[in-house]
Design a protein around this motif. Sequence first.
Motif, mmCIF file in Angstrom:
data_model
loop_
_atom_site.group_PDB
_atom_site.id
_atom_site.type_symbol
_atom_site.label_atom_id
_atom_site.label_comp_id
_atom_site.label_asym_id
_atom_site.label_seq_id
_atom_site.Cartn_x
_atom_site.Cartn_y
_atom_site.Cartn_z
ATOM 1 N N GLN A 1 32.887 54.687 51.536
ATOM 2 C CA GLN A 1 31.806 54.170 50.702
ATOM 3 C C GLN A 1 31.990 54.668 49.269
ATOM 4 N N PRO A 2 31.273 54.090 48.319
ATOM 5 C CA PRO A 2 31.364 54.563 46.933
ATOM 6 C C PRO A 2 31.052 56.057 46.768
ATOM 7 N N ASN A 3 30.203 56.614 47.666
ATOM 8 C CA ASN A 3 29.866 58.042 47.559
ATOM 9 C C ASN A 3 30.918 58.942 48.210
ATOM 10 N N GLY A 4 31.998 58.355 48.740
ATOM 11 C CA GLY A 4 33.074 59.131 49.347
ATOM 12 C C GLY A 4 32.953 59.313 50.849
ATOM 13 N N ALA A 5 31.857 58.869 51.455
ATOM 14 C CA ALA A 5 31.665 59.015 52.901
ATOM 15 C C ALA A 5 32.496 57.975 53.646
ATOM 16 N N TYR A 6 33.209 58.433 54.634
ATOM 17 C CA TYR A 6 34.027 57.559 55.490
ATOM 18 C C TYR A 6 33.169 57.183 56.683
ATOM 19 N N HIS A 7 33.064 55.890 56.977
ATOM 20 C CA HIS A 7 32.259 55.492 58.124
ATOM 21 C C HIS A 7 32.877 54.282 58.826
ATOM 22 N N TYR A 8 32.487 54.132 60.098
ATOM 23 C CA TYR A 8 33.065 53.125 60.985
ATOM 24 C C TYR A 8 32.202 51.874 61.089
ATOM 25 N N HIS A 9 32.880 50.752 61.331
ATOM 26 C CA HIS A 9 32.206 49.487 61.607
ATOM 27 C C HIS A 9 32.609 48.947 62.974
ATOM 28 N N GLY A 10 33.481 49.633 63.654
ATOM 29 C CA GLY A 10 33.960 49.180 64.955
ATOM 30 C C GLY A 10 34.686 50.300 65.673
ATOM 31 N N ILE A 11 35.378 49.948 66.712
ATOM 32 C CA ILE A 11 36.079 50.930 67.546
ATOM 33 C C ILE A 11 37.218 51.575 66.755
ATOM 34 N N PRO A 12 37.283 52.909 66.757
ATOM 35 C CA PRO A 12 38.352 53.612 66.040
ATOM 36 C C PRO A 12 39.672 53.545 66.819
ATOM 37 N N GLU A 13 40.346 52.424 66.725
ATOM 38 C CA GLU A 13 41.521 52.154 67.562
ATOM 39 C C GLU A 13 42.626 53.206 67.443
ATOM 40 N N LEU A 14 42.982 53.608 66.226
ATOM 41 C CA LEU A 14 44.059 54.587 66.071
ATOM 42 C C LEU A 14 43.672 55.947 66.628
ATOM 43 N N TYR A 15 42.418 56.315 66.473
ATOM 44 C CA TYR A 15 41.921 57.569 67.036
ATOM 45 C C TYR A 15 42.033 57.530 68.562
ATOM 46 N N LEU A 16 41.627 56.419 69.162
ATOM 47 C CA LEU A 16 41.726 56.285 70.618
ATOM 48 C C LEU A 16 43.180 56.323 71.070
ATOM 49 N N GLU A 17 44.043 55.672 70.305
ATOM 50 C CA GLU A 17 45.467 55.685 70.632
ATOM 51 C C GLU A 17 46.004 57.118 70.595
ATOM 52 N N LYS A 18 45.594 57.872 69.596
ATOM 53 C CA LYS A 18 46.026 59.269 69.469
ATOM 54 C C LYS A 18 45.536 60.099 70.656
ATOM 55 N N LEU A 19 44.296 59.852 71.091
ATOM 56 C CA LEU A 19 43.763 60.588 72.234
ATOM 57 C C LEU A 19 44.496 60.241 73.519
ATOM 58 N N GLY A 20 45.022 59.020 73.596
ATOM 59 C CA GLY A 20 45.795 58.609 74.759
ATOM 60 C C GLY A 20 45.022 58.565 76.059
ATOM 61 N N GLN A 21 43.753 58.238 75.996
ATOM 62 C CA GLN A 21 42.910 58.212 77.188
ATOM 63 C C GLN A 21 43.064 56.939 78.019
ATOM 64 N N GLY A 22 43.558 55.871 77.411
ATOM 65 C CA GLY A 22 43.672 54.602 78.134
ATOM 66 C C GLY A 22 42.314 53.986 78.383
ATOM 67 N N GLN A 23 42.192 53.314 79.501
ATOM 68 C CA GLN A 23 40.942 52.628 79.831
ATOM 69 C C GLN A 23 40.037 53.555 80.627
ATOM 70 N N THR A 24 39.363 54.419 79.911
ATOM 71 C CA THR A 24 38.427 55.352 80.517
ATOM 72 C C THR A 24 37.281 55.611 79.555
ATOM 73 N N LEU A 25 36.239 56.250 80.026
ATOM 74 C CA LEU A 25 35.140 56.598 79.142
ATOM 75 C C LEU A 25 35.623 57.702 78.208
ATOM 76 N N THR A 26 35.627 57.412 76.916
ATOM 77 C CA THR A 26 36.122 58.356 75.925
ATOM 78 C C THR A 26 35.030 58.663 74.917
ATOM 79 N N LEU A 27 34.637 59.935 74.871
ATOM 80 C CA LEU A 27 33.636 60.391 73.920
ATOM 81 C C LEU A 27 34.236 60.379 72.524
ATOM 82 N N VAL A 28 33.601 59.640 71.607
ATOM 83 C CA VAL A 28 34.131 59.544 70.241
ATOM 84 C C VAL A 28 33.186 60.122 69.192
ATOM 85 N N GLY A 29 31.992 60.537 69.594
ATOM 86 C CA GLY A 29 31.086 61.111 68.614
ATOM 87 C C GLY A 29 29.686 61.290 69.162
#
Length: 149
Positions: free
Chosen positions: A14-42
């Motif tokens: 955002q203009p104030n410098g805050a990073y925020h999501y509008h959808g599923i954090p795909e690269l983060y999930l890929e890094k976690l490598g959980q696959g198709q399971t319930l993954t806590l993201v926040g």
Amino acid sequence: TFDFGDDLNHAHVQPNGAYHYHGIPELYLEKLGQGQTLTLVGWAPDGFPVYARYGYTDPNDSGSAIKAMEPSWRLKTVGDDGRPNINVNTGEPIPLGAFTQDFEYVAGYGDLDECNGRTGVTPEFPEGIYHYIVTDGFPFFSRCFKGTF
């Protein structure tokens, strides 16, 4: 319907410098490598956990199949009265789905409630808890909260 500069995690700064999501954090999930399971993201501001995409078919049975959760919001067939239909800058039509008001909550239409959540068991809460799920369809993230903060 327009490019607002989101990245491969469906997020942007955002203009104030805050990073925020509008959808599923795909690269983060890929890094976690959980696959198709319930993954806590926040955690939501009301203290409830937020999971990405998946949930148990039976919310109270961790032995049930896992599936991508569907929100209970659907695209209206006709826009509301007074809805702009033409982009005044480009002259192009504005398709249904461009505005939040283009969607309506229909209880039971999908797997989740109006806040994109439900009560059930999760790996971190085997006794069950209310939790939000980031989905592939509108509203993606919760647009309301069940708890207080």
